[in-house]
Write an enzyme that holds these catalytic residues in place. Structure first.
Site, PDB file in Angstrom:
ATOM      1  N   HIS A  38      30.298 -70.635 -10.867  1.00  0.00           N
ATOM      2  CA  HIS A  38      31.435 -69.723 -10.607  1.00  0.00           C
ATOM      3  C   HIS A  38      31.935 -70.219  -9.743  1.00  0.00           C
ATOM      4  CE1 HIS A  38      28.364 -68.494  -7.568  1.00  0.00           C
ATOM      5  NE2 HIS A  38      29.253 -67.681  -6.847  1.00  0.00           N
ATOM      6  N   ASP A  89      24.119 -71.473 -13.985  1.00  0.00           N
ATOM      7  CA  ASP A  89      25.473 -71.852 -12.746  1.00  0.00           C
ATOM      8  C   ASP A  89      25.770 -72.901 -12.149  1.00  0.00           C
ATOM      9  OD1 ASP A  89      27.849 -70.669 -11.552  1.00  0.00           O
ATOM     10  OD2 ASP A  89      26.659 -68.944 -10.319  1.00  0.00           O
ATOM     11  N   SER A 104      29.062 -70.347  -1.575  1.00  0.00           N
ATOM     12  CA  SER A 104      27.599 -70.385  -2.832  1.00  0.00           C
ATOM     13  C   SER A 104      27.965 -71.593  -3.135  1.00  0.00           C
ATOM     14  CB  SER A 104      29.491 -69.633  -4.196  1.00  0.00           C
ATOM     15  OG  SER A 104      28.564 -68.551  -4.678  1.00  0.00           O
TER      16      SER A 104
END
Length: 351
Positions: free
Chosen positions: A85, A116, A198
């Site tokens: 993402h 992911d 992230s």
């Protein structure tokens, strides 16, 4: 010739011979010294660059936006592990080594939407410092951890200390388009993850990576409430997926290389239409769909022979197709008539 004369000639010959032998011996010693000097010369050591953790900046050209995240260096030649993402929708990607003058354009090697995970290759990179990897199978509740990442998208690395509050957790995450994925086997932590973290490392007390920071609460967008939990993908799982990506092993979940691009945005509903399919909301000028005659308001019902029941069901079908491939798209035009167009997919941003 007298005896004395003969002895004198012999003596001179021996002296000349000894002189030649001395010259040869000096030459040989010089050669040996040269060879020995080469063999013993210390190789030039090129220092490693960075800390093993990088900042990732993306340009989302079709959304007129930018995004930022974090990555971990797996090889000195620039293989980078991050979340899918982080690079979703990116038209350009730049990898930056904080605290240095080094930055690199990067390409997507491959990605796994359902887990992911993504792998990037920094173009022209060399002598990068890599992260030290631990064993996520030994993670226990209560152990101290530190999350490191590009908190707030500031471009610098920030650390957040905490503990492991759970293992083998499962959460459902969603994006701004309403697409959802179930992430399983996660490490839960109370370390204060922030937007931009992230793809960054979750370190144990020994400064070894045990997880990849992935989500806070249940949104890819990091809509984190105060005190909410953060989650990390166990590093053993992330690296197993990364290994398959680097090896070029595509699967039902792993996409390798460039992503097929249809050039539309879709929704599951539209004013005046309440049926099934993916309703085209907008079309990219000059894109494959525009070239095939598709326009906003058309409803895609089939892609490459697979039924399309909603906007969410179209995305995985496009991702599974290869850039450059030609597929049949069946759709309902604005009169309700079924039409079929042949579309050659371009190369577009990762999904």
């Amino acid at each position: 010739m007298s005896y004395n004369e003969s002895c004198e000639m012999t003596r001179r010959f021996l002296m000349r011979r000894r002189s030649r032998l001395a010259v040869l011996l000096v030459a040989a010693l010089t050669a040996v010294g040269t060879i020995t000097g080469v063999a013993l010369a210390k190789p030039r050591v090129v220092p490693l660059v960075g800390t093993g953790v990088v900042v990732i900046d993306t340009n989302l050209g079709y959304q007129s936006a930018q995004a930022a995240g974090t990555g971990m260096v797996l090889t000195s030649s620039g293989e980078i592990l991050t979340n899918n993402h982080v690079i979703r929708g990116a038209t350009t990607i730049k990898v930056v080594l904080p605290g240095t003058r080094h930055s690199y354009d990067a390409r997507v090697v491959g990605y796994d939407v359902s887990d992911d995970v993504a792998v990037l290759q920094a173009s022209g990179a060399s002598h990068l410092r890599t992260v030290a990897v631990g064993n996520s199978a030994t993670v226990k509740v209560g152990q101290p951890v530190t999350a490191v990442g590009n908190a707030g998208g500031s471009g610098s690395l920030v650390s957040a200390a905490g503990t492991v509050t759970g293992v083998a957790r499962s959460i459902e995450v969603s994006d701004e388009n309403g697409n959802t994925e179930q992430l399983t086997g996660l490490i839960e932590t109370d370390a204060g993850l922030q937007p931009g973290d992230s793809g960054g490392p979750l370190f144990n007390a020994g400064k070894k990576v045990i997880g990849m920071d992935t989500a806070a609460s249940t949104s890819y967008g990091f809509q984190q409430a105060a005190g909410s939990a953060g989650y990390a993908i166990p590093v053993n799982k992330a690296l197993a997926i990364a290994k398959a990506i680097v090896a070029g092993k595509a699967s039902a979940t792993v996409h390798i290389g460039a992503t097929g691009f249809l050039g539309i945005s879709v929704a599951s509903s539209y004013p005046g239409y309440d049926g099934t399919g993916a309703v085209i909301v907008s079309v990219v000028d000059g894109g494959p769909a525009a070239g095939a005659g598709l326009v906003p308001g058309d409803v895609i019902t089939s892609f490459a022979g697979h039924a399309v029941t909603s906007a969410a069901s179209l995305g995985p079908l496009v991702v599974a197709a290869k850039a450059g491939s030609t597929v049949a798209v069946t759709y309902l035009d604005q009169t309700g008539a079924s039409q079929t167009a042949t579309v050659t997919l371009a190369s577009g941003p990762p999904q």
